[in-house]
Structure formats: structure tokens, C-alpha cells
Design a protein around this motif. Structure first.
Motif, short mmCIF file in Angstrom:
data_model
loop_
_atom_site.label_atom_id
_atom_site.label_comp_id
_atom_site.label_asym_id
_atom_site.label_seq_id
_atom_site.Cartn_x
_atom_site.Cartn_y
_atom_site.Cartn_z
N SER A 1 0.92 -1.24 0.00
CA SER A 1 -0.02 0.07 -0.38
C SER A 1 0.80 1.15 -0.06
CB SER A 1 -0.80 0.20 1.04
OG SER A 1 -1.97 -1.34 0.92
N HIS B 1 -1.18 -2.04 -6.74
CA HIS B 1 -2.30 -2.47 -6.76
C HIS B 1 -2.45 -3.46 -6.66
CE1 HIS B 1 -6.40 -2.58 -8.01
NE2 HIS B 1 -6.62 -1.12 -6.78
N ALA C 1 -1.49 4.25 2.20
CA ALA C 1 -1.63 4.55 1.06
C ALA C 1 -2.46 5.74 0.82
CB ALA C 1 -2.80 3.67 0.64
N ILE D 1 -5.34 2.74 -4.11
CA ILE D 1 -5.31 1.71 -3.32
C ILE D 1 -6.68 1.84 -2.09
CG2 ILE D 1 -3.47 0.61 -1.79
CD1 ILE D 1 -1.27 0.81 -3.41
#
Length: 297
Positions: A51, A56, A83, A91
Motif C-alpha cells: 500500500s 495495487h 496508502a 489503493i
């Protein structure tokens, strides 16, 4: 982020997640000899690494293989936090599809929203707000997401947060407002937005200084221009100091000229006589524009 692992296979999983090597990651996970939630000594998981790194497909593979989305490392950070911090909106959206929560906080009180706001990731901020992020969450020191965005000069994020209900005059525990912080950092566009959305221009911090005073001390002339457009008042601090004194103390002759042009009174006495030992920059503009000097005596 640490990448210390407990076993060679876990080390390989983390390497694959960090590099985005999906084929290797699948091979390792399908071997049955390493868990999708393997951790390093700080509680970091492979999903957090994927992340953080923006991979992804690797993040998806780990989730499909049973990785727990909401695990926290020792600092309290989750995969969603990382993320969001790095601006990987795809993500972030994927993690929400599989039950990511916005409620987890780091040890300093940080959330995914505060991280995205601090780093200016407007798309991520939008996604987080749509998925229930609390705009009023604060760090342990009282700083909100708006405060962090203002501090860093992220004007788009500042607009987003205010439009979503962020309080423009909420103070950090030390009495610092978003406007004060944006002013001292020289973020004139953020200052303009905050003023238009109701920020108190003349609110003073616990040390008595206002946004105008701090901007003058720092020589942030574009900020001063915005503050003066909003109100021509030059203000007077509790100790008798003015923005003009602050500009002089900071050794900022252009700011002194700007304030004099805005009708700052050079004859106002400054009750705070403390000065640094080393008088430089035009002798701190004639020793804080003392009336005796200004009068020629």
C-alpha cells in the motif's frame, strides 16, 4: 518504514510487495509456507508495504489471500494510512471495498485523513471523506487535518476540508490557529481562503502574537498584503508591540516599508525591550523603531 523480517520467506514476500513483483508474491503465498499476514518486528505487514509503495495488484493479491486490512503496526499505522499518506487513491478505494476503517489512529493521533491532508493528496482526501473519515479528528497536540493542510500550504485541500465542515478557528493546544500557522509559513493563498471562510485575523496565540505580527517578523509580505486587504487594522499586542515592531525585530526592511505605507505608527512605544545580543540587519531597523530615534533625539 522498516523492512526487517523474521524469516527468509517473509523477507522475500516483503521484497515482492515493495517492488511490485506480483508473480513472485503469488508463488510465495501459494507455497503455503508463508502467511499473508507475516510481520516484521515492528508489526509491519506485506499489505502495508504494498500500500505504501503503490502496488495495487500486489495489495489485491494479499487481500485475496486473506491479509487483514485493518492490522496496525506498533506506531498504529494501517495499510489505509500508508496508502493515504503516499497519495495512492486507487489503493485507498480498493481497501475501502474490503472493509478498511478510518477510525484507527497512530500513537500521535494521526489518521488516514490527517496524513493525506498533510501531504496535499486532494483526491485521497475526497475519497476518505466520502467513506466516513471524521473531519474533526485531531492529533494529540490538537492539530486538525485543516491545520496540517494550512501549515503545508495545500490550498486545494484547505478548500475541500472547509467545504466539508472543518472549523477554521479551531486552535491547537498551544493556541495556534490554522491562519497563524499559514501566515508564518508564507502561504498567502491559504491565508486568503481562510480569511474568506471566517478565520479570525486578529486572534492571538498564547504568547500574544497574531498572524499579522508573526508574518511581519518573518517578512512574509504577500501574506501581510492579504491580511491588510481583509482589514486595515495593524493591531496592538498586549505588551504594546505592533506588527511594525515585529518587522523591525526580524530585520525586514521591505516589510517595514510595507507597513509604513499602510500607515503603521512608528511612534508607538514598544513595552518589550528585549533584543538579541547581536544587532544586525540595519541595527534591527533603528532599535525597534524607538520613538526617541524616530524623533531624532
Amino acid at each position: 518504514m522498516s523492512f526487517k523480517k523474521e524469516t527468509p520467506l517473509a523477507n522475500a514476500v516483503f521484497w515482492a510487495a515493495r517492488k511490485g513483483n506480483l508473480a513472485l508474491l503469488q508463488l510465495l503465498l501459494n507455497s503455503g509456507r508463508v502467511d499473508a499476514d507475516c510481520k516484521d518486528c515492528y508489526g509491519t505487514t506485506a499489505l502495508m508495504v504494498a500500500s505504501y509503495s503503490g502496488h495495487h495488484e500486489c495489495a489485491r493479491e494479499l487481500v485475496m489471500q486473506g491479509a487483514d486490512i485493518n492490522l496496525q503496526r506498533e506506531t498504529g499505522s494501517t495499510a489505509l494510512f500508508f496508502a493515504a499518506q503516499q497519495g495512492h487513491d486507487d489503493i485507498v478505494k480498493f481497501l475501502f471495498e474490503f472493509g478498511a476503517s478510518t477510525e484507527f489512529r497512530t500513537k500521535d493521533g494521526g489518521t488516514a485523513l490527517s496524513a493525506a491532508s498533510q501531504y496535499g493528496h486532494s483526491k485521497v482526501v475526497e475519497t476518505l471523506l466520502k467513506n466516513g473519515a471524521n473531519i474533526h479528528d485531531q492529533l494529540n497536540d490538537g492539530a486538525t487535518s485543516l491545520f496540517l493542510a494550512a501549515q503545508q500550504g495545500h490550498v486545494t485541500v484547505v478548500r475541500q476540508l472547509i467545504s466539508s465542515g472543518a472549523k477554521v478557528n479551531h486552535l491547537r493546544e498551544d493556541g495556534t490557529a490554522p491562519l497563524w500557522m499559514a501566515a508564518q509559513m508564507g502561504h498567502s493563498e491559504v491565508v486568503k481562503v481562510l480569511l474568506l471562510r471566517g478565520a479570525d485575523r486578529d486572534a492571538d496565540r498564547k504568547d500574544g502574537s497574531t498572524a499579522l505580527f508573526k508574518a511581519a517578523f518573518k517578512g512574509q509580505n504577500k501574506v501581510i498584503e492579504e491580511l491588510l486587504k481583509f482589514s486595515p487594522s495593524l493591531g496592538l499586542l498586549k505588551n504594546g508591540s505592533t506588527a511594525l515592531h515585529a518587522a523591525a525585530m526580524g530585520g525586514n526592511p521591505k516589510t517595514v516599508s510595507l507597513l509604513l505605507g499602510a500607515n503603521a505608527d512608528p511612534f508607538v512605544a514598544n513595552n518589550n525591550n528585549d533584543l538579541p545580543a547581536d544587532l544586525t540587519k540595519n541595527d534591527r531597523i533603528l532599535w525597534l523603531l524607538r520613538p526617541s530615534i524616530a524623533n531624532g533625539s
